[in-house]
Design a protein around this motif. Structure first.
Motif, PDB file in Angstrom:
ATOM      1  N   LEU A 256       0.844  -1.187   0.000  1.00 32.73           N
ATOM      2  CA  LEU A 256       0.000   0.000   0.000  1.00 32.73           C
ATOM      3  C   LEU A 256       0.878   1.234   0.000  1.00 32.73           C
ATOM      4  N   GLY A 257       0.375   2.280  -0.617  1.00 31.46           N
ATOM      5  CA  GLY A 257       1.096   3.531  -0.666  1.00 31.46           C
ATOM      6  C   GLY A 257       0.806   4.393   0.558  1.00 31.46           C
ATOM      7  N   LEU A 258       1.444   5.549   0.577  1.00 32.26           N
ATOM      8  CA  LEU A 258       1.331   6.466   1.705  1.00 32.26           C
ATOM      9  C   LEU A 258      -0.116   6.872   1.976  1.00 32.26           C
ATOM     10  N   GLU A 259      -0.844   7.253   0.955  1.00 32.44           N
ATOM     11  CA  GLU A 259      -2.216   7.729   1.155  1.00 32.44           C
ATOM     12  C   GLU A 259      -3.119   6.621   1.700  1.00 32.44           C
TER      13      GLU A 259
ATOM     14  N   ARG B  84       1.565  12.625  11.311  1.00 35.48           N
ATOM     15  CA  ARG B  84       1.203  11.280  10.850  1.00 35.48           C
ATOM     16  C   ARG B  84       1.853  10.977   9.502  1.00 35.48           C
ATOM     17  N   ARG B  85       1.783  11.953   8.599  1.00 34.20           N
ATOM     18  CA  ARG B  85       2.355  11.788   7.257  1.00 34.20           C
ATOM     19  C   ARG B  85       3.868  11.556   7.334  1.00 34.20           C
ATOM     20  N   LEU B  86       4.564  12.319   8.144  1.00 33.73           N
ATOM     21  CA  LEU B  86       6.019  12.161   8.286  1.00 33.73           C
ATOM     22  C   LEU B  86       6.380  10.785   8.839  1.00 33.73           C
ATOM     23  N   VAL B  87       5.656  10.367   9.880  1.00 33.41           N
ATOM     24  CA  VAL B  87       5.931   9.074  10.503  1.00 33.41           C
ATOM     25  C   VAL B  87       5.638   7.941   9.528  1.00 33.41           C
ATOM     26  N   MET B  88       4.494   7.990   8.864  1.00 35.22           N
ATOM     27  CA  MET B  88       4.124   6.909   7.948  1.00 35.22           C
ATOM     28  C   MET B  88       5.082   6.853   6.762  1.00 35.22           C
ATOM     29  N   ALA B  89       5.473   7.996   6.221  1.00 30.56           N
ATOM     30  CA  ALA B  89       6.425   8.008   5.103  1.00 30.56           C
ATOM     31  C   ALA B  89       7.753   7.388   5.527  1.00 30.56           C
TER      32      ALA B  89
ATOM     33  N   ASP C 266      10.424   0.086   5.690  1.00 28.94           N
ATOM     34  CA  ASP C 266       9.880  -1.209   5.309  1.00 28.94           C
ATOM     35  C   ASP C 266      10.405  -1.632   3.942  1.00 28.94           C
ATOM     36  N   GLU C 267      10.414  -0.719   3.007  1.00 29.03           N
ATOM     37  CA  GLU C 267      10.906  -1.040   1.660  1.00 29.03           C
ATOM     38  C   GLU C 267      12.363  -1.502   1.716  1.00 29.03           C
ATOM     39  N   GLN C 268      13.169  -0.809   2.501  1.00 25.03           N
ATOM     40  CA  GLN C 268      14.574  -1.191   2.640  1.00 25.03           C
ATOM     41  C   GLN C 268      14.694  -2.553   3.322  1.00 25.03           C
ATOM     42  N   LEU C 269      13.937  -2.773   4.391  1.00 25.93           N
ATOM     43  CA  LEU C 269      13.997  -4.034   5.117  1.00 25.93           C
ATOM     44  C   LEU C 269      13.567  -5.197   4.230  1.00 25.93           C
TER      45      LEU C 269
END
Length: 108
Positions: free
Chosen positions: A3-6, A34-39, A45-48
């Motif tokens: 899922l994306g950021l939005e 919220r936006r900063l934390v989720m981004a 996650d992508e890196q992991l």
């Protein structure tokens, strides 16, 4: 499913409906926070996902969650000690610990 950021922000909003966070006296915009934390979490996650196996990812997420829950509990208990008369916070702490251990003493 990726899922994306939005989409993640919408899901977070749904989660918070059941247990809202209190941003009342903080000098920042709660949606932007919220936006900063989720981004940041999505980037981590992508890196992991590229560096670890699914089992390692699950272990890392479980350990991270445990750390956050413990940290949140400690902060909550410290606030209780500051806000409540002596003894009351200790009684609530013991109640929380009994629930975590699965004791039913509070329900009897």
């Amino acid at each position: 499913m990726r899922l994306g950021l939005e989409e993640m922000l919408q899901l977070l909003q749904e989660v918070e409906r059941g247990d809202p966070l209190d941003f009342a006296d903080l000098p920042m915009d709660d949606d932007e926070l919220r936006r900063l934390v989720m981004a940041d979490l999505l980037q981590r996650d992508e890196q992991l996902q590229t560096e670890a196996s699914p089992e390692e990812c699950q272990l890392i997420y479980m350990l991270s969650t445990a750390r956050l829950v413990l940290e949140n509990m400690l902060l909550h208990l410290r606030l209780m000690r500051l806000e409540q008369p002596e003894g009351t916070a200790e009684a609530q702490l013991q109640s929380v610990l009994r629930r975590l251990r699965g004791d039913d003493a509070d329900n009897k």
